[in-house]
Design an enzyme around this catalytic site. Structure first.
Site, mmCIF file in Angstrom:
data_model
loop_
_atom_site.group_PDB
_atom_site.id
_atom_site.type_symbol
_atom_site.label_atom_id
_atom_site.label_comp_id
_atom_site.label_asym_id
_atom_site.label_seq_id
_atom_site.Cartn_x
_atom_site.Cartn_y
_atom_site.Cartn_z
ATOM 1 N N GLY A 17 0.670 -0.661 -0.045
ATOM 2 C CA GLY A 17 -0.482 -0.119 0.194
ATOM 3 C C GLY A 17 0.955 1.128 0.038
ATOM 4 N N SER A 18 0.033 2.488 1.236
ATOM 5 C CA SER A 18 1.080 3.730 0.385
ATOM 6 C C SER A 18 2.758 3.602 0.915
ATOM 7 C CB SER A 18 0.322 4.616 1.264
ATOM 8 O OG SER A 18 -0.969 4.777 1.013
ATOM 9 N N THR A 19 2.733 2.915 1.888
ATOM 10 C CA THR A 19 4.422 2.616 2.449
ATOM 11 C C THR A 19 5.418 2.569 1.165
ATOM 12 O OG1 THR A 19 4.457 0.368 2.487
ATOM 13 C CG2 THR A 19 3.751 1.714 4.501
ATOM 14 N N MET A 20 4.498 2.578 -0.147
ATOM 15 C CA MET A 20 5.491 2.463 -1.236
ATOM 16 C C MET A 20 5.300 4.283 -1.770
ATOM 17 S SD MET A 20 6.714 -0.576 -1.379
ATOM 18 C CE MET A 20 7.276 -0.566 -2.642
#
Length: 571
Positions: free
Chosen positions: A296-299
């Site tokens: 998810g948004s950690t990328m």
């Protein structure tokens, strides 16, 4: 009368013949005894008889070797071998009448024992019970039952039990590695068995040790990279979060930025390697190393770093996100609210789906994928951990815009927690990638420069805003240290595609932000108590573990005035 006595008088020659005959018999007996008892080289002489006797009473016994000790980086024992006794019997020597008494002493079923002995009558060795405490084995041996013997063995004991179970692993009853680093370094840890010659009596008991044939050689010790103090802290906080949020599972990885060493790695659920009577396979997985998931948004920050490197955007490049959604192919991507015109830093601060999509679509998709590869995704960390997953990093000859957008914000690819921690450690170390090590690193790890420091520094500045007021992870902020990081809240995949109510909550970050010592990743799988955003579920775990770990490592706290200035607030 005189005539009768004369008739029975023995002739002299007969007397002498009898004497000579007896003498010859005596000589022959002495000669035969001398042949079999004294004279060497005679067929079936004393050497033959002695050999036959020894064959029935002299045995070679193995001497168990001590398995090497596994310790943490400070020498705290994580796996040690303790002496125990194993009982065995010779079915050819034991009396069936003695079996009920023996079974009572062992606490086993007498009929089952009798069946076992009868089924193995042709054998001379049969284990009765292994790894008994010495006092229990002595109680059985005190029964003095013919054919029953004891031998010294070692049993593995894990002082930290479930806290280090997934990393250390365990051995089987023969002290051979079965899981974790016990398996990975089995040959290194295993010693070489010795042997001795013993003499036994007719009841099978050892009565004399004749000679040492081979001395046992202990295995080598192994020092892991983890710090047991940090490991306990990480395990405690992760377990508490999983229970509080009624989550299905969780993982946490703490990496030393300067060396690549894993200082803590914990998972939930766990198990006690000292008691495997009710072991559940799901609890045995080192999820941080084996479980793949969409991050998810950690990328998003990593995509932005690729965009900075490619010259597509800068930290303050304005991006229009109105009206709060964007149509890509047949799919509509939404922000929680309309952020309007914001810059790239604000995209990270707010985790804007629309803004990140617009940035990603400015790029060649290979620029994003190349950055992911350099950071370690799609490949194992080379830690040597058994069963480590490489994740999935697809490459396409033709990238659809929606695939490219999904790729940029962490869907359509899978990673492991340790890969994510390594990627954030690259950012934290100024773009230097170091191998992930589960063993203590004595020499300085040089690493490889995979991203220029100016891009990682720019990204860290953006990530610092995430924990400040207005960011998505204010609960990751620390009282004594600056933090940089990013939340993630990823939908899980079910039988019918992405599930609307099943999430994975994440937080990946580093601290102290201006001179990072630690990179930490927290993954909470499927929280079920209402909250599921990474900033609510995973970020608090990050904060508690990071603050405690930095204090344990004696990293000086940053002055409150400096912290306040950096956050734009007042002391």
């Amino acid at each position: 009368m005189k005539r009768a006595a004369k008739a029975f008088e023995l002739a002299p020659w007969r007397f002498y013949f009898a004497v000579v005959l007896l003498a010859v018999l005596v000589v022959l007996m002495v000669w035969h005894l001398a042949r079999v008892q004294v004279m060497p080289g005679e067929e079936k002489g004393f050497e033959f008889l002695q050999h036959q006797g020894e064959a029935r009473t002299v045995r070679e016994e193995r001497i168990a070797a001590y398995r090497g000790v596994i310790t943490d980086r400070n020498g705290e024992p994580l796996a040690v071998s303790t002496p125990v006794h194993s009982l065995w019997l010779n079915p050819q020597l034991v009396s069936l009448e003695e079996l009920p008494r023996l079974a009572r002493a062992l606490g086993i079923n007498a009929q089952a024992l009798e069946r076992k002995v009868k089924a193995n009558q042709a054998r001379e060795f049969l284990y009765l019970k292994r790894h008994l405490p010495p006092q229990d084995a002595e109680a059985v041996m005190a029964l003095d039952i013919a054919g029953v013997s004891a031998e010294l063995e070692y049993r593995r004991y894990y002082p930290a039990a479930e806290v280090t179970a997934h990393l250390v692993g365990f051995t089987n009853v023969d002290e051979r590695g079965q899981e974790g680093l016990e398996l990975a370094y089995d040959e290194w840890l295993t010693g070489t068995q010795g042997a001795k010659q013993v003499q036994r009596d007719l009841r099978g008991r050892n009565i004399k040790e004749l000679q040492l044939l081979r001395a046992a050689e202990p295995g080598n010790d192994l020092a892991l990279s983890i710090d047991l103090r940090l490991q306990y802290l990480a395990y405690r906080e992760l377990k508490a979060a999983v229970q509080a949020h009624q989550a299905r599972a969780g993982s946490i990885v703490v990496v030393d930025v300067s060396t690549g060493e894993v200082l803590a790695m914990a998972n939930q659920p766990s198990y006690n390697p000292n008691d495997r009577s009710n072991l559940k396979p799901a609890a045995m997985r080192n999820r941080a190393m084996t479980d793949q998931f969409e991050p998810g948004s950690t990328m998003k920050p990593l995509t932005v770093m690729a965009a900075l490197e490619a010259g597509r955007v800068q930290a303050h490049t304005p991006i229009e996100t109105s009206p709060g959604y964007i149509r890509v192919g047949k799919k509509t991507l939404l922000d929680p609210v309309n952020y309007g015109l914001i810059d790239v830093t604000k995209i990270i601060t707010k985790s804007s789906q629309v803004g990140l999509t617009k940035v990603a679509l400015k790029m060649d998709p290979q620029e994003i994928r190349d950055m992911y590869v350099r950071l370690g995704f799609g490949q194992t960390s080379e830690s040597g951990f058994p069963g480590e997953s490489a994740g999935l990093l697809p490459n396409y000859t033709r990238w659809q815009p929606i695939v490219q957008a999904n790729y940029a914000f962490g869907y359509g690819l899978t990673v492991t927690a340790v890969q994510l921690a390594q990627a954030y450690s690259v950012v934290a170390s100024g773009g230097v990638k170091r191998p992930v090590s589960l063993l203590k690193v004595d020499a300085h790890a040089e690493g490889k420069q995979v991203v220029k420091p100016n891009f990682t520094q720019s990204l860290v500045s953006m990530l610092k805003t995430v924990v400040e007021p207005g960011g998505t992870a204010t609960r990751a902020k620390l009282d004594s240290y600056t933090v940089a990081g990013k939340t993630g809240t990823a939908h899980k995949v079910g039988p019918n595609g992405y599930e609307a109510s099943r999430y994975r909550s994440l937080f990946a970050g580093m601290a102290p932000a201006d001179d990072p010592r630690l990179a930490i990743v927290v993954v909470i799988d499927e929280p079920g108590a209402g909250k599921y955003f990474g900033g609510d579920v995973a970020a608090p775990v990050f904060a508690r573990v990071t603050e405690g770990a930095l204090r344990m490592l004696q990293v000086p706290p940053e002055p409150k005035a400096l912290l306040a200035a950096r956050s734009g607030g007042r002391p």
